[in-house]
Scaffold this active site. Structure first.
Site, short mmCIF file in Angstrom:
data_model
loop_
_atom_site.label_atom_id
_atom_site.label_comp_id
_atom_site.label_asym_id
_atom_site.label_seq_id
_atom_site.Cartn_x
_atom_site.Cartn_y
_atom_site.Cartn_z
N CYS A 39 0.84 -1.20 0.00
CA CYS A 39 0.00 0.00 0.00
C CYS A 39 0.87 1.25 0.00
O CYS A 39 0.60 2.21 -0.74
CB CYS A 39 -0.92 -0.01 1.21
SG CYS A 39 -2.04 1.39 1.29
N CYS A 49 -5.98 -3.01 7.82
CA CYS A 49 -7.17 -2.15 7.75
C CYS A 49 -8.34 -2.81 7.05
O CYS A 49 -9.49 -2.58 7.42
CB CYS A 49 -6.82 -0.81 7.09
SG CYS A 49 -6.39 -0.93 5.33
#
Length: 359
Positions: free
Chosen positions: A104, A201
């Site tokens: 990410c 997440c």
């Protein structure tokens, strides 16, 4: 004219203070929260934490209003799905343990956010990561560990390119977490006492295997737990449930501790062994990214971290392969649970020399 910086605001205290500090330093600051969630119900399930859910957007917007800076939400759902979620699923299916935060950082927070920010006239992007950037005498940029060894995030940032580092600011790298919370409280920021998010997440319940099944619509096949010699010891629930070094959740009892020592995706087997079977003195890594220098040298001594929480171990580079795209390392002392798919990050003289993916 003020230099413009886009701050990735995750709704947490770190990125909130990053924006605050940059404004105090005289930058023209804009806050951006990245929308990465694939479905609305995933966002709703994530209300209590995480870095880019619905609550994060509201917290970031509230802080931006307190700081009197503009705030926008940018849609990065597609690159997040392709570069993070799809990669995460594929790696587990191949018996490896991925690090989605590294992917990410490299491909979404930097490659996508940076390019979009530069396209709207920004000079830099900034985040609330605990790290420092230095420009070395050879003209290259390299990460340095933050002031807080406990919170240092250079491991998760090793894959950033020279171009990305040249356009990045890490305003909280010189502070400890306690100092950051104190600054937030002093400034009256609404996120001053917001707890840190611990889990991945997009998997808020930490059940990776269930997430993979939901995402693919496929039921993962069961298989055998085996000893190193192939002796069948029991049946496992599917290889994505396991990682190297795992002891809990195996569903077997041997009267002594046993650990996952390797995963064999070709035969759908999970190998179990004892603690000493996890200790290794060598590893090979690929997809190398070099930071402080264009390449490493054979015989060079470095300190290697083989996981985020690893303290680091002394090693030597034994082989340079594929024009530097792969390397082999030998450790001075055995290290535990070297895990394919995780990163090995190399440090030299207080800088990140580079890193790669453990093969």
């Amino acid at each position: 004219m003020k230099e413009k910086v886009v701050v990735g605001m995750s709704g947490g205290v770190d990125s909130s203070v990053a924006a605050c500090l940059l404004k105090e330093q005289g930058y023209d600051v804009t806050g951006v929260t990245m929308q990465i969630w694939q479905e609305q119900d995933v966002q709703t399930a994530e209300q209590e934490g995480g870095c880019c859910g619905l609550s994060a957007v509201e917290d970031a917007r509230r802080v931006a209003a307190q700081l009197h800076i503009p705030h926008y939400v940018m849609n990065f759902r597609q690159p997040f799905k392709e570069r993070v979620i799809d990669y995460f699923i594929a790696e587990y299916r191949l018996g490896r343990t991925p690090n989605p935060c590294i992917a990410c950082n490299r491909y979404v927070k930097w490659e996508s956010l940076l390019q979009r920010s530069l396209g709207i006239g920004a000079d830099y992007i900034a985040t609330g990561h605990y790290a420092k950037i230095a420009k070395l005498s050879n003209g290259r940029y390299a990460l340095r560990p933050s002031a807080s060894a406990k919170k240092d995030q250079t491991y998760a940032l090793y894959n950033l390119t020279q171009e990305q580092l040249a356009h990045t600011l890490f305003p909280i790298g010189a502070y400890t977490k306690e100092q950051i919370r104190a600054i937030a409280a002093q400034m009256g920021l609404s996120t001053a006492h917001k707890p840190d998010s611990q889990e991945i997440c997009f998997v808020p319940d930490n059940d990776y295997a269930a997430f993979i099944s939901r995402s693919t619509g496929e039921r993962e096949p069961t298989g055998n737990f085996v000893a190193a010699d192939g002796t069948i010891l029991g049946q496992h629930k599917g290889i994505s449930h396991y990682t190297i070094g795992q002891r809990k959740g195996l569903g077997l009892s041997f009267g002594k501790p046993v650990f996952v020592t390797s995963i064999r995706p070709d035969t759908n087997e999970v190998v179990l062994g004892e603690h000493e079977d996890l200790m290794v003195t060598e590893l090979e890594a690929g997809h190398m990214n070099y930071m402080a220098r264009p390449q490493l040298d054979q015989g060079e001594r470095l300190t290697a971290k083989i996981r985020y929480s690893h303290q680091g171990a002394s090693c030597v580079v034994t082989d340079i392969l594929d024009h530097g795209n792969r390397i082999r390392l030998r450790f001075d002392e055995p290290v535990r649970a070297v895990t394919p798919g995780q990163a090995v990050v190399l440090y030299e003289d207080g800088y990140v020399a580079g890193g790669g993916t453990i093969i």
